[in-house]
Design a protein around this motif. Structure first.
Motif, PDB file in Angstrom:
ATOM      1  N   GLY A 108       2.000 -13.768  10.409  1.00  0.00           N
ATOM      2  CA  GLY A 108       1.777 -13.010  11.638  1.00  0.00           C
ATOM      3  C   GLY A 108       1.173 -11.654  11.358  1.00  0.00           C
ATOM      4  O   GLY A 108       1.192 -11.150  10.227  1.00  0.00           O
ATOM      5  N   TYR A 109       0.624 -11.080  12.409  1.00  0.00           N
ATOM      6  CA  TYR A 109       0.043  -9.734  12.342  1.00  0.00           C
ATOM      7  C   TYR A 109       0.259  -9.082  13.704  1.00  0.00           C
ATOM      8  O   TYR A 109       0.190  -9.734  14.748  1.00  0.00           O
ATOM      9  CB  TYR A 109      -1.450  -9.798  12.030  1.00  0.00           C
ATOM     10  CG  TYR A 109      -2.150  -8.470  12.221  1.00  0.00           C
ATOM     11  CD1 TYR A 109      -2.130  -7.498  11.225  1.00  0.00           C
ATOM     12  CD2 TYR A 109      -2.803  -8.178  13.417  1.00  0.00           C
ATOM     13  CE1 TYR A 109      -2.765  -6.275  11.406  1.00  0.00           C
ATOM     14  CE2 TYR A 109      -3.440  -6.963  13.600  1.00  0.00           C
ATOM     15  CZ  TYR A 109      -3.410  -6.010  12.597  1.00  0.00           C
ATOM     16  OH  TYR A 109      -4.016  -4.796  12.779  1.00  0.00           O
ATOM     17  N   GLY A 110       0.522  -7.783  13.663  1.00  0.00           N
ATOM     18  CA  GLY A 110       0.692  -7.065  14.922  1.00  0.00           C
ATOM     19  C   GLY A 110       0.538  -5.570  14.735  1.00  0.00           C
ATOM     20  O   GLY A 110       0.668  -5.038  13.626  1.00  0.00           O
ATOM     21  N   ILE A 111       0.226  -4.902  15.827  1.00  0.00           N
ATOM     22  CA  ILE A 111       0.170  -3.443  15.869  1.00  0.00           C
ATOM     23  C   ILE A 111       1.346  -2.962  16.719  1.00  0.00           C
ATOM     24  O   ILE A 111       1.597  -3.500  17.807  1.00  0.00           O
ATOM     25  CB  ILE A 111      -1.168  -2.954  16.451  1.00  0.00           C
ATOM     26  CG1 ILE A 111      -2.302  -3.294  15.481  1.00  0.00           C
ATOM     27  CG2 ILE A 111      -1.140  -1.459  16.721  1.00  0.00           C
ATOM     28  CD1 ILE A 111      -3.678  -2.917  15.998  1.00  0.00           C
ATOM     29  N   VAL A 145       1.776   1.426  13.497  1.00  0.00           N
ATOM     30  CA  VAL A 145       1.837   0.722  12.226  1.00  0.00           C
ATOM     31  C   VAL A 145       1.256  -0.668  12.405  1.00  0.00           C
ATOM     32  O   VAL A 145       1.466  -1.325  13.429  1.00  0.00           O
ATOM     33  CB  VAL A 145       3.289   0.649  11.698  1.00  0.00           C
ATOM     34  CG1 VAL A 145       4.191  -0.123  12.657  1.00  0.00           C
ATOM     35  CG2 VAL A 145       3.330   0.020  10.307  1.00  0.00           C
ATOM     36  N   GLN A 146       0.464  -1.078  11.429  1.00  0.00           N
ATOM     37  CA  GLN A 146      -0.027  -2.453  11.376  1.00  0.00           C
ATOM     38  C   GLN A 146       0.893  -3.238  10.445  1.00  0.00           C
ATOM     39  O   GLN A 146       1.117  -2.832   9.305  1.00  0.00           O
ATOM     40  CB  GLN A 146      -1.453  -2.496  10.843  1.00  0.00           C
ATOM     41  CG  GLN A 146      -2.453  -1.720  11.694  1.00  0.00           C
ATOM     42  CD  GLN A 146      -3.852  -1.807  11.130  1.00  0.00           C
ATOM     43  OE1 GLN A 146      -4.395  -2.902  10.967  1.00  0.00           O
ATOM     44  NE2 GLN A 146      -4.442  -0.656  10.827  1.00  0.00           N
ATOM     45  N   GLN A 147       1.418  -4.348  10.945  1.00  0.00           N
ATOM     46  CA  GLN A 147       2.343  -5.158  10.168  1.00  0.00           C
ATOM     47  C   GLN A 147       1.774  -6.561  10.002  1.00  0.00           C
ATOM     48  O   GLN A 147       1.297  -7.158  10.969  1.00  0.00           O
ATOM     49  CB  GLN A 147       3.707  -5.247  10.856  1.00  0.00           C
ATOM     50  CG  GLN A 147       4.405  -3.912  11.039  1.00  0.00           C
ATOM     51  CD  GLN A 147       5.793  -4.071  11.647  1.00  0.00           C
ATOM     52  OE1 GLN A 147       6.375  -5.148  11.622  1.00  0.00           O
ATOM     53  NE2 GLN A 147       6.325  -2.985  12.189  1.00  0.00           N
ATOM     54  N   ALA A 148       1.826  -7.065   8.782  1.00  0.00           N
ATOM     55  CA  ALA A 148       1.370  -8.428   8.513  1.00  0.00           C
ATOM     56  C   ALA A 148       2.305  -9.054   7.493  1.00  0.00           C
ATOM     57  O   ALA A 148       2.831  -8.365   6.611  1.00  0.00           O
ATOM     58  CB  ALA A 148      -0.060  -8.423   7.983  1.00  0.00           C
ATOM     59  N   LEU A 165       2.956  -6.592   4.399  1.00  0.00           N
ATOM     60  CA  LEU A 165       2.069  -5.431   4.390  1.00  0.00           C
ATOM     61  C   LEU A 165       2.363  -4.583   5.619  1.00  0.00           C
ATOM     62  O   LEU A 165       2.377  -5.089   6.746  1.00  0.00           O
ATOM     63  CB  LEU A 165       0.600  -5.861   4.409  1.00  0.00           C
ATOM     64  CG  LEU A 165      -0.428  -4.747   4.660  1.00  0.00           C
ATOM     65  CD1 LEU A 165      -0.435  -3.755   3.505  1.00  0.00           C
ATOM     66  CD2 LEU A 165      -1.828  -5.331   4.863  1.00  0.00           C
ATOM     67  N   PHE A 166       2.623  -3.289   5.407  1.00  0.00           N
ATOM     68  CA  PHE A 166       2.822  -2.336   6.495  1.00  0.00           C
ATOM     69  C   PHE A 166       1.872  -1.160   6.247  1.00  0.00           C
ATOM     70  O   PHE A 166       1.907  -0.555   5.161  1.00  0.00           O
ATOM     71  CB  PHE A 166       4.267  -1.826   6.544  1.00  0.00           C
ATOM     72  CG  PHE A 166       5.285  -2.892   6.835  1.00  0.00           C
ATOM     73  CD1 PHE A 166       5.776  -3.059   8.108  1.00  0.00           C
ATOM     74  CD2 PHE A 166       5.746  -3.731   5.831  1.00  0.00           C
ATOM     75  CE1 PHE A 166       6.723  -4.039   8.385  1.00  0.00           C
ATOM     76  CE2 PHE A 166       6.681  -4.714   6.082  1.00  0.00           C
ATOM     77  CZ  PHE A 166       7.171  -4.864   7.371  1.00  0.00           C
ATOM     78  N   TYR A 216       2.602   0.076   2.590  1.00  0.00           N
ATOM     79  CA  TYR A 216       3.693  -0.625   1.909  1.00  0.00           C
ATOM     80  C   TYR A 216       3.243  -2.047   1.622  1.00  0.00           C
ATOM     81  O   TYR A 216       2.772  -2.764   2.516  1.00  0.00           O
ATOM     82  CB  TYR A 216       4.950  -0.646   2.780  1.00  0.00           C
ATOM     83  CG  TYR A 216       6.077  -1.517   2.240  1.00  0.00           C
ATOM     84  CD1 TYR A 216       7.048  -0.974   1.397  1.00  0.00           C
ATOM     85  CD2 TYR A 216       6.162  -2.865   2.578  1.00  0.00           C
ATOM     86  CE1 TYR A 216       8.082  -1.768   0.904  1.00  0.00           C
ATOM     87  CE2 TYR A 216       7.186  -3.665   2.084  1.00  0.00           C
ATOM     88  CZ  TYR A 216       8.149  -3.105   1.254  1.00  0.00           C
ATOM     89  OH  TYR A 216       9.154  -3.893   0.768  1.00  0.00           O
ATOM     90  N   ASN A 217       3.361  -2.463   0.360  1.00  0.00           N
ATOM     91  CA  ASN A 217       3.115  -3.841  -0.037  1.00  0.00           C
ATOM     92  C   ASN A 217       4.385  -4.364  -0.691  1.00  0.00           C
ATOM     93  O   ASN A 217       4.944  -3.712  -1.601  1.00  0.00           O
ATOM     94  CB  ASN A 217       1.966  -3.932  -1.038  1.00  0.00           C
ATOM     95  CG  ASN A 217       0.619  -3.670  -0.387  1.00  0.00           C
ATOM     96  OD1 ASN A 217       0.008  -4.567   0.181  1.00  0.00           O
ATOM     97  ND2 ASN A 217       0.159  -2.425  -0.462  1.00  0.00           N
ATOM     98  N   GLY A 218       4.830  -5.532  -0.264  1.00  0.00           N
ATOM     99  CA  GLY A 218       6.060  -6.081  -0.806  1.00  0.00           C
ATOM    100  C   GLY A 218       5.980  -7.585  -0.972  1.00  0.00           C
ATOM    101  O   GLY A 218       5.348  -8.285  -0.170  1.00  0.00           O
ATOM    102  N   LEU A 219       6.605  -8.066  -2.033  1.00  0.00           N
ATOM    103  CA  LEU A 219       6.710  -9.504  -2.277  1.00  0.00           C
ATOM    104  C   LEU A 219       8.196  -9.819  -2.414  1.00  0.00           C
ATOM    105  O   LEU A 219       8.869  -9.302  -3.314  1.00  0.00           O
ATOM    106  CB  LEU A 219       5.956  -9.898  -3.540  1.00  0.00           C
ATOM    107  CG  LEU A 219       5.860 -11.399  -3.834  1.00  0.00           C
ATOM    108  CD1 LEU A 219       5.080 -12.114  -2.730  1.00  0.00           C
ATOM    109  CD2 LEU A 219       5.212 -11.641  -5.197  1.00  0.00           C
ATOM    110  N   ALA A 220       8.709 -10.656  -1.499  1.00  0.00           N
ATOM    111  CA  ALA A 220      10.148 -10.925  -1.432  1.00  0.00           C
ATOM    112  C   ALA A 220      10.433 -12.390  -1.724  1.00  0.00           C
ATOM    113  O   ALA A 220       9.760 -13.285  -1.188  1.00  0.00           O
ATOM    114  CB  ALA A 220      10.685 -10.551  -0.053  1.00  0.00           C
TER     115      ALA A 220
END
Length: 454
Positions: free
Chosen positions: A81-84, A150-153, A173-174, A236-240
């Motif tokens: 997903g992606y959103g603003i 913030v752009q969130q994906a 990704l934030f 912010y980049n994260g791998l969970a």
């Protein structure tokens, strides 16, 4: 001061195929801010484009949202997903712009002799506000201020590997855009200053002139002129990775590990008090992008394990007392293992001469390039359930936080040198050398609780 918020949202869930589902939506946000009612009429301010009654109006905040879910089979799914998402301007920013216009709030400092001379002994009051020739500090919104967003994906893959156990991996990704910062614009261009340390090494600082561009030699004049701007950014980049065991046979757990990197150029919505909030402001306020580096919240590695085990009714004995004694216990806990907290190497006593003594870094070092030791926190809970009837029960709870009493460091001493005289650097006090431990997180704590459920 107050504000009004308006939001309109439309969404549609569309099952394209039995395996693919789409979520499409858009949201519109509008925050109507109450305009500062007082304009400072000083011609010096107005001629420099500084209007203390300036009122932000940002009316184009459309925020699209997109999400999808694709099921390869009944055990495997891919989600994304992606959103603003728009944020709000805080009341503390708005209230500060209303009051700190050089008219509504006037700061007066009186020494002991002046207090006695004024007769300020309870219950006496001043007949009038004392006159002061001290330069004033102003806070106002910039001309092109807009709402932060913030752009969130994210993209995640999940697979059930056992009937009650699933594994997932998710990339996140934030990206923060137009984030709020406070910036003093009443500074002249800096020049180079070379300072010498005790060992003979030198450091070059960008040092501002003591003369403020927007000021007068006599009469009403100004010190800091701080703009609330929407010029800061974050990423912010994260791998969970996460393993989830659903409750079965009295046991469940979640185990998650995240590798991430958070960077920004020091945004902050709460730097509204001169002196008290100085550490929240970028070092070079004419070039805040130079503060791009690890965020204050940067945690590279974080592992969390939270198990729950319910003993249930004990049935391995015919003795009623033994069955009652060993039945209905719940054991749970949280294990947190994570990297240390980021901090910078600072120089005390304002070597860049901007009037801010809390944000000068050691030249040649990036912001937040040092880290405290890793944190290991073990919390546990034991719950005993006493069933008082078919519909009521009593829970006796013993909880322990940091049960191994590890000295988890929260902050370390961050003064690398003191700036003294006009070009000298001296070491900090022997009791507080750079990098030594200063404060700690929670020591071991135990608490008892009783909970009645009905």
């Amino acid at each position: 001061p107050n504000s009004s918020d308006y939001a309109f949202y439309a969404q549609d869930d569309w099952r394209v195929t039995p395996k693919l589902t789409l979520n499409l939506g858009v949201r519109y946000d509008y925050q109507k801010l109450a305009c500062p009612p007082v304009q400072n009429p000083d011609s010096l301010l107005l001629s420099n484009g500084l209007d203390t009654s300036r009122c932000p109006k940002d009316g184009n905040n459309f925020a699209p949202r997109l999400g999808f879910s694709y099921a390869f089979d009944d055990k495997t799914v891919l989600r994304g997903g992606y959103g603003i998402f728009y944020g709000r301007s805080t009341a503390i920013n708005l209230g500060t712009a209303h009051s700190n216009n050089g008219i509504n709030v006037i700061n007066v400092t009186l020494n002991a002799a002046q207090i006695r001379a004024a007769g300020l002994r309870f219950p006496n009051t001043l007949a009038a506000v004392p006159t002061t020739s001290a330069p004033k500090n102003l806070f106002l919104f910039s001309d092109n201020y807009v709402q932060p967003y913030v752009q969130q994906a994210r993209l995640g893959f999940e697979r059930e590997i056992l009937p009650s156990l699933s594994l997932s991996v998710t990339y996140m990704l934030f990206r923060g855009v137009h984030l709020t910062r406070t910036r003093d614009i009443n500074l002249s261009a800096p020049t180079a200053l070379v300072a010498t340390a005790p060992d003979g090494t030198t450091s070059t600082f960008e040092r501002f002139s003591s003369t403020r561009p927007v000021s007068r030699a006599t009469g009403i004049t100004y010190n800091r002129i701080s703009l609330f701007e929407s010029t800061a950014n974050s990423r912010y980049n994260g791998l969970a990775f996460q393993a989830t065991k659903r409750f079965s046979r009295g046991f469940q757990f979640i185990a998650a590990y995240t590798y991430s990197k958070a960077k920004d150029d020091k945004p902050d919505q709460t730097a509204v008090v001169v002196g008290a909030d100085d550490s929240k402001i970028a070092q070079n306020q004419l070039n805040p992008r130079a503060d791009w580096g690890a965020a204050d919240t940067d945690l590279r590695h974080r592992f969390v394990f939270s198990p729950v085990y319910e003993l249930g009714r004990y049935t391995r004995s015919d003795n009623a007392f033994i069955r009652a004694l060993l039945s209905d216990y719940v054991f749970s806990g949280i294990v947190q293992l994570q990297s240390g907290f980021a901090y910078s190497a600072f120089i005390a006593n304002d070597p860049n001469n901007d009037g801010n003594r809390s944000n000068d870094r050691l030249p040649g070092t990036e912001r937040n390039s040092f880290y405290t030791p890793a944190t290991y926190q073990f919390d546990a809970r034991i719950t005993r359930i006493l069933r008082t009837s078919e519909t009521t029960s009593l829970r006796l709870i013993l909880e322990g936080f940091n049960i191994f009493n590890r000295a988890n460091v929260l902050t370390q001493n961050n003064t690398f040198y003191n700036f003294t005289g006009t070009s000298s650097l001296t070491a900090p006090a022997a009791a507080t050398p750079f990098g030594s431990n200063r404060t700690f997180l929670t020591p071991r704590q135990l608490q008892l609780a009783i909970k009645f459920e009905f």
